[in-house]
Design a protein around this motif. Structure first.
Motif, PDB file in Angstrom:
ATOM      1  N   GLN A 225      37.792  52.052  59.023  1.00  0.00           N
ATOM      2  CA  GLN A 225      39.165  51.823  58.577  1.00  0.00           C
ATOM      3  C   GLN A 225      39.199  51.458  57.090  1.00  0.00           C
ATOM      4  N   ALA A 226      38.238  50.644  56.660  1.00  0.00           N
ATOM      5  CA  ALA A 226      38.169  50.292  55.235  1.00  0.00           C
ATOM      6  C   ALA A 226      37.897  51.527  54.379  1.00  0.00           C
ATOM      7  N   TYR A 227      37.055  52.440  54.880  1.00  0.00           N
ATOM      8  CA  TYR A 227      36.806  53.696  54.172  1.00  0.00           C
ATOM      9  C   TYR A 227      38.096  54.518  54.067  1.00  0.00           C
ATOM     10  N   ALA A 228      38.900  54.487  55.122  1.00  0.00           N
ATOM     11  CA  ALA A 228      40.178  55.203  55.099  1.00  0.00           C
ATOM     12  C   ALA A 228      41.106  54.618  54.035  1.00  0.00           C
ATOM     13  N   VAL A 229      41.120  53.280  53.931  1.00  0.00           N
ATOM     14  CA  VAL A 229      41.924  52.615  52.902  1.00  0.00           C
ATOM     15  C   VAL A 229      41.445  53.023  51.512  1.00  0.00           C
ATOM     16  N   LEU A 230      40.128  53.027  51.326  1.00  0.00           N
ATOM     17  CA  LEU A 230      39.544  53.403  50.036  1.00  0.00           C
ATOM     18  C   LEU A 230      39.944  54.837  49.658  1.00  0.00           C
ATOM     19  N   ALA A 231      39.820  55.762  50.613  1.00  0.00           N
ATOM     20  CA  ALA A 231      40.189  57.156  50.354  1.00  0.00           C
ATOM     21  C   ALA A 231      41.671  57.268  49.994  1.00  0.00           C
ATOM     22  N   SER A 232      42.500  56.479  50.674  1.00  0.00           N
ATOM     23  CA  SER A 232      43.932  56.493  50.399  1.00  0.00           C
ATOM     24  C   SER A 232      44.231  56.011  48.988  1.00  0.00           C
ATOM     25  N   PHE A 233      43.583  54.919  48.569  1.00  0.00           N
ATOM     26  CA  PHE A 233      43.792  54.389  47.223  1.00  0.00           C
ATOM     27  C   PHE A 233      43.347  55.394  46.164  1.00  0.00           C
ATOM     28  N   ARG A 234      42.329  56.174  46.487  1.00  0.00           N
ATOM     29  CA  ARG A 234      41.846  57.179  45.538  1.00  0.00           C
ATOM     30  C   ARG A 234      42.723  58.424  45.525  1.00  0.00           C
ATOM     31  N   GLY A 235      43.695  58.480  46.425  1.00  0.00           N
ATOM     32  CA  GLY A 235      44.565  59.639  46.481  1.00  0.00           C
ATOM     33  C   GLY A 235      44.026  60.771  47.325  1.00  0.00           C
ATOM     34  N   HIS A 236      42.939  60.523  48.081  1.00  0.00           N
ATOM     35  CA  HIS A 236      42.357  61.548  48.956  1.00  0.00           C
ATOM     36  C   HIS A 236      43.036  61.435  50.331  1.00  0.00           C
ATOM     37  N   LEU A 237      44.277  61.880  50.393  1.00  0.00           N
ATOM     38  CA  LEU A 237      45.113  61.581  51.558  1.00  0.00           C
ATOM     39  C   LEU A 237      44.627  62.271  52.827  1.00  0.00           C
ATOM     40  N   ASP A 238      44.180  63.518  52.713  1.00  0.00           N
ATOM     41  CA  ASP A 238      43.705  64.218  53.911  1.00  0.00           C
ATOM     42  C   ASP A 238      42.430  63.574  54.455  1.00  0.00           C
ATOM     43  N   SER A 239      41.528  63.165  53.555  1.00  0.00           N
ATOM     44  CA  SER A 239      40.315  62.462  53.995  1.00  0.00           C
ATOM     45  C   SER A 239      40.679  61.156  54.685  1.00  0.00           C
ATOM     46  N   SER A 240      41.665  60.455  54.116  1.00  0.00           N
ATOM     47  CA  SER A 240      42.111  59.195  54.706  1.00  0.00           C
ATOM     48  C   SER A 240      42.675  59.422  56.102  1.00  0.00           C
ATOM     49  N   LEU A 241      43.490  60.467  56.260  1.00  0.00           N
ATOM     50  CA  LEU A 241      44.047  60.782  57.580  1.00  0.00           C
ATOM     51  C   LEU A 241      42.941  61.037  58.601  1.00  0.00           C
ATOM     52  N   ASN A 242      41.922  61.796  58.202  1.00  0.00           N
ATOM     53  CA  ASN A 242      40.814  62.106  59.116  1.00  0.00           C
ATOM     54  C   ASN A 242      40.068  60.842  59.538  1.00  0.00           C
ATOM     55  N   LEU A 243      39.886  59.927  58.596  1.00  0.00           N
ATOM     56  CA  LEU A 243      39.178  58.679  58.902  1.00  0.00           C
ATOM     57  C   LEU A 243      39.994  57.808  59.858  1.00  0.00           C
ATOM     58  N   TYR A 244      41.312  57.759  59.643  1.00  0.00           N
ATOM     59  CA  TYR A 244      42.162  56.986  60.558  1.00  0.00           C
ATOM     60  C   TYR A 244      42.147  57.598  61.967  1.00  0.00           C
ATOM     61  N   GLN A 245      42.139  58.923  62.037  1.00  0.00           N
ATOM     62  CA  GLN A 245      42.043  59.565  63.355  1.00  0.00           C
ATOM     63  C   GLN A 245      40.711  59.228  64.019  1.00  0.00           C
ATOM     64  N   GLN A 246      39.656  59.125  63.213  1.00  0.00           N
ATOM     65  CA  GLN A 246      38.350  58.715  63.753  1.00  0.00           C
ATOM     66  C   GLN A 246      38.427  57.305  64.326  1.00  0.00           C
ATOM     67  N   CYS A 247      39.196  56.453  63.663  1.00  0.00           N
ATOM     68  CA  CYS A 247      39.376  55.077  64.160  1.00  0.00           C
ATOM     69  C   CYS A 247      40.033  55.068  65.538  1.00  0.00           C
ATOM     70  N   PHE A 248      41.007  55.941  65.755  1.00  0.00           N
ATOM     71  CA  PHE A 248      41.645  56.020  67.071  1.00  0.00           C
ATOM     72  C   PHE A 248      40.620  56.381  68.140  1.00  0.00           C
ATOM     73  N   GLY A 249      39.686  57.273  67.791  1.00  0.00           N
ATOM     74  CA  GLY A 249      38.632  57.641  68.740  1.00  0.00           C
ATOM     75  C   GLY A 249      37.747  56.469  69.094  1.00  0.00           C
ATOM     76  N   ILE A 250      37.440  55.624  68.090  1.00  0.00           N
ATOM     77  CA  ILE A 250      36.601  54.442  68.336  1.00  0.00           C
ATOM     78  C   ILE A 250      37.343  53.445  69.227  1.00  0.00           C
ATOM     79  N   LEU A 251      38.667  53.345  69.041  1.00  0.00           N
ATOM     80  CA  LEU A 251      39.467  52.398  69.828  1.00  0.00           C
ATOM     81  C   LEU A 251      39.391  52.663  71.322  1.00  0.00           C
TER      82      LEU A 251
END
Length: 661
Positions: A225-251
Motif C-alpha cells: 500500500q505504501a508503494y501504491a502511495v509512492l507511485a501516486s505521488f510520483r504521478g504513476h497513476l496506473d501503477s498505483s492502481l495496480n498496486l492497490y488492486q494487489q492490496c485487495f488480493g492480499i486482504l
C-alpha cells in the motif's frame, strides 16, 4: 496448574505473532472458562493483556480499552514492575488507536493523553532489573515507534522520523522481526511526506523482502500500500492502481475487512486525478459506508473533501451543500491538522465558486493563508495551488497588474519545485504547461517555446503518448499563430486579450490526467532540406522522401521571395520562420546570408531545434563555412555545394538521428 497456564500463554502469543487472531481469542476464551481464577493472578492479567492486544488488532478498540483500564489498575496492586510495564505499553497503543479512529467526544483527549502515558512507560522501564530490561527492550523500541506515530499524526514529520529510526535501531538489535517490518513502513511514509523518494524506495523494498521471508502478510499489505502511495505521488497513476488492486488480493487472506475502506478512499483519489469522476465518487461512497469508528478518520476526511470537489465539478450543488454541512459539523470531532486544512479548503472553495467578487477575494486570502500551514507533499497542497493560481489569473485578467502576474509565476514555480522533489512527471508537465501559457499570454515567445518543448520531451520520456500528442498540437498552433508577435509594441491590443491561452482550464487540470482520447502524436517525417542564398540561388538539397516530387529551384525562389516580402513589408522587418501548407510544414532559418529550409510533415517541436543544430555545426566548421560563404576567403565565388560530403553528413546526422535537446 501454573505450568498449564504458562503453556496457554505461550500458545496464545504464538497465535498473536503469526497474526492468527481468531485462534488467539479462541484459546483465551477457553482459558477464561476453565482456568481463570484457578492460578496466579499475574497469569490471569497476562492473558487479559493478550486479549486486549488481539482486540486492538481487530480494531475493536473500545473493548480493548475497557479490558486495559481494569488490567492497569490491577497491575498496580500487584506491584510487579514487569507486568505494569507490559500493561502500560498495551494501554498506550490502545489509547493511540482510540485517538486515531474513534473521535467521539469522550475520546478527543486520548491522543495527547498517550504522550503522558509514554513517560510512565519509560519511568517503569528504568526501574526494571537489567535482566528484565534485556528481555523487554523491544517494547521500548515499540514505544519509540508509538511516539513517532503521535508526532506523525500531528504532522511533525521530521521529529516522527527521528523516533521511527530510534525504534528501528532498537528492534534490529533485539532481532524483533515481528515488528521490524511495520517500523520500516512507518519510516517510508515519513520519507514520502518529506519528499525523500529514493530513501522510500529502498526502505520499502527491504520491508517487502523481510515480510515475505517471515510470511508477515499484514505488514506485507502495508508495504504494498505504501508503494501504491509512492507511485501516486510520483504521478504513476496506473501503477498505483495496480498496486492497490494487489492490496485487495492480499486482504482476502487477512480477514481485515475494514482495511478496504482505506483502499477505496485511495482509489477514489486516483480516479479523481484521472478525471473518471463516476468511478471516483463510487469508491468514496464505499469508503464512507464503513462504520466510522473503525476507519482511519483521515481517510474519511479525504473521501468527504474529494466528494465535495466532484459535486462542485459536476455542478451538483445540493449534494455539494450536503457534504459541506457534514464536513463543517465533523471538523470539531477530528482533531487533526490535515482534516482541518481539508475543511478550510472546502470552505474556501465554496467562496471561490460564489458569484460574489467579495467572496472570491476572501477565498484567495484563505487559500494564501493555507499555503503557510499545509504540508508541501500532501495532495491537498497541490489542489490549493491550483485553485489559488486560478484566482490570481482571474484577478490579473481583470486588472492587468504585473504584481499579480508575478504572484502567479511564483506559485507555479512552487508547483515545479514540488514536482521535482516528488519526482512527479505529471506535476512537472503541468508546471511547464502553465508557464508556456503564461509566457504565450505576455508575448515572451522564447520562454514559451522552451517550456512547451520541455513538457513534450518529458511526456515522451515517460511514454505518456496522449499527453505528448495534446501538447504537440498546442505547440504547432503556437508556432503557426503566435511567433510573429515578437514585438509586443506593434500588436496594438491589450496583453490579456492577445492570446486566448485558456489558462483557467489548464490550472483546473493540475495534477490530473484527461480521459483517453485515442490521440497519438503523428511522427515527424522529413521530406527535404535546402540551403538557399538570399537571392534565391539553390546551393544544396537533401531529399528524404523521393515519392514526393518538388521542383527544388521553384521552392528556393519561393522561399527567397517570401523572405524578402516579409522583411520589406512589415514594420518589424523580421523574417518569416514557418509556413504551413496542408500537411506540410516549412521551417526557415536565416544565417550567413543564406536561408536553411526544412520541409517535413508531422510533429514540429523538434524540427526547429534540428535546424538550429545544423547551423551550429556548420558554424563550428571553418572550412565548410568558407565554402558556404566565400566572402570569408579570397575565393569570393559562390558555387554549388551539392557534392559537399561534410554538409550532407551534418544534415543527415541532425535530421535523422533521434535528436532531443
Amino acid at each position: 496448574m501454573l505450568q498449564e497456564s504458562l503453556a496457554a500463554i505461550s500458545s496464545i502469543m504464538t497465535s498473536l505473532y503469526s497474526d492468527d487472531l481468531d485462534n488467539a481469542l479462541d484459546l483465551i476464551s477457553r482459558y477464561e472458562k476453565t482456568e481463570i481464577g484457578q492460578t496466579e493472578p499475574l497469569v490471569d492479567l497476562e492473558i487479559k493483556i493478550c486479549k486486549a492486544r488481539a482486540l486492538r488488532q481487530q480494531r475493536k478498540f473500545t473493548q480493548a480499552y475497557d479490558i486495559m483500564q481494569y488490567v492497569n489498575q490491577a497491575a498496580l496492586e500487584t506491584k510487579n514492575l514487569v507486568l505494569q510495564f507490559k500493561a502500560q505499553v498495551e494501554f498506550s497503543f490502545i489509547l493511540n488507536k482510540l485517538g486515531l479512529y474513534q473521535n467521539l467526544e469522550n475520546h478527543n483527549h486520548k491522543r495527547s493523553y498517550v504522550e503522558n502515558e509514554l513517560d510512565k512507560v519509560v519511568a517503569l522501564f528504568n526501574k526494571l532489573t537489567p535482566k528484565d530490561k534485556k528481555k523487554l527492550k523491544s517494547k521500548i523500541g515499540m514505544m519509540y515507534n508509538l511516539q513517532g506515530l503521535i508526532k506523525y499524526y500531528k504532522r511533525q514529520i521530521v521529529l516522527s522520523l527521528n523516533d521511527f529510526e530510534k525504534s528501528f535501531n532498537i528492534l534490529k538489535q533485539t532481532e524483533d522481526v515481528v515488528h521490524l517490518g511495520s517500523i520500516m513502513v512507518d519510516i517510508a511514509y515519513a520519507n514520502i511526506y518529506l519528499g525523500n523518494f529514493s530513501a522510500t524506495d529502498e526502505i520499502l523494498q527491504d520491508a517487502i523482502n523481510l515480510t515475505q521471508r517471515h510470511q508477515d502478510k499484514e505488514t506485507y499489505f502495508w508495504s504494498i500500500q505504501a508503494y501504491a502511495v509512492l507511485a501516486s505521488f510520483r504521478g504513476h497513476l496506473d501503477s498505483s492502481l495496480n498496486l492497490y488492486q494487489q492490496c485487495f488480493g492480499i486482504l482476502d487472506d487477512l480477514d481485515r475487512p475494514t482495511y478496504a475502506a482505506d483502499l477505496y478512499g485511495a482509489l477514489g483519489i486516483i480516479y479523481w486525478e484521472k478525471k473518471q469522476l463516476g468511478l471516483a465518487l463510487s469508491h468514496f461512497q464505499k469508503c464512507l459506508s464503513f462504520p466510522h469508528d473503525e476507519v482511519n478518520f483521515v481517510t474519511l476526511g479525504m473521501s468527504l473533501f474529494y466528494s465535495y470537489l466532484i459535486h462542485l465539478e459536476l455542478n451538483e450543488l445540493e449534494e455539494a451543500q450536503r457534504i459541506y454541512d457534514l464536513v463543517m459539523t465533523s471538523r470539531d470531532n477530528f482533531k487533526d491538522p490535515v482534516f482541518e486544512i481539508g475543511a478550510n479548503l472546502v470552505y474556501a472553495l465554496k467562496l471561490k465558486y460564489s458569484s460574489s467578487l467579495a467572496d472570491k477575494l476572501k477565498a484567495r486570502d484563505a487559500l494564501e493563508e493555507m499555503l503557510n500551514v499545509a504540508i508541501p507533499f500532501n495532495k491537498i497542497y497541490v489542489i490549493i495551488i491550483s485553485n489559488l493560481a486560478e484566482l490570481f489569473f482571474i484577478e490579473y485578467k481583470a486588472l492587468e497588474n504585473e504584481e499579480i502576474l508575478e504572484k502567479l509565476k511564483k506559485l507555479i514555480s512552487l508547483l515545479e519545485d514540488i514536482g521535482r522533489k516528488q519526482e512527479s512527471t505529471l506535476l512537472l508537465i503541468d508546471a511547464y504547461h502553465v508557464f508556456f501559457k503564461i509566457h504565450s499570454l505576455t508575448g515572451d515567445n522564447v520562454l514559451a517555446e522552451k517550456y512547451i518543448t520541455d513538457a513534450i520531451i518529458l511526456a515522451e520520456d515517460r511514454n505518456l503518448s496522449e499527453v505528448s500528442a495534446t501538447l504537440t498540437e498546442e505547440y504547432d498552433q503556437f508556432r503557426k499563430n503566435y511567433l510573429i508577435w515578437s514585438d509586443n509594441t506593434n500588436v496594438g491590443v491589450s496583453t490579456p486579450n492577445k492570446i486566448n491561452s485558456d489558462i483557467t482550464k489548464t490550472l483546473r487540470s493540475i495534477g490530473r490526467i484527461n480521459q483517453p482520447t485515442g490521440l497519438i502524436p503523428e511522427p515527424e517525417k522529413p521530406i527535404m532540406v535546402l540551403l538557399i542564398q538570399e537571392n534565391g540561388t539553390l546551393q544544396f538539397t537533401r531529399k528524404y522522401d523521393w515519392k514526393i516530387t518538388m521542383n527544388e529551384n521553384l521552392v528556393s525562389s519561393f522561399i527567397s521571395a517570401i523572405n524578402a516580402f516579409t522583411q520589406n513589408t512589415f514594420q518589424s522587418g523580421k523574417p518569416i520562420e514557418r509556413i504551413d501548407y496542408y500537411e506540410y510544414t516549412i521551417v526557415i532559418r536565416k544565417f550567413a546570408k543564406h536561408l536553411l529550409t526544412y520541409i517535413f510533415t508531422g510533429a514540429s517541436y523538434h524540427a526547429f531545434k534540428k535546424v538550429d543544430r545544423i547551423i551550429n555545426q556548420i558554424n563550428n566548421d571553418p572550412k565548410l563555412m568558407e565554402k558556404i560563404n566565400p566572402e570569408l576567403s579570397q575565393r569570393g565565388i559562390h558555387t554549388s555545394l551539392q557534392d559537399e560530403t561534410a554538409l550532407g553528413q551534418i544534415i543527415d546526422h541532425c535530421i535523422l538521428d533521434d535528436f532531443q535537446d
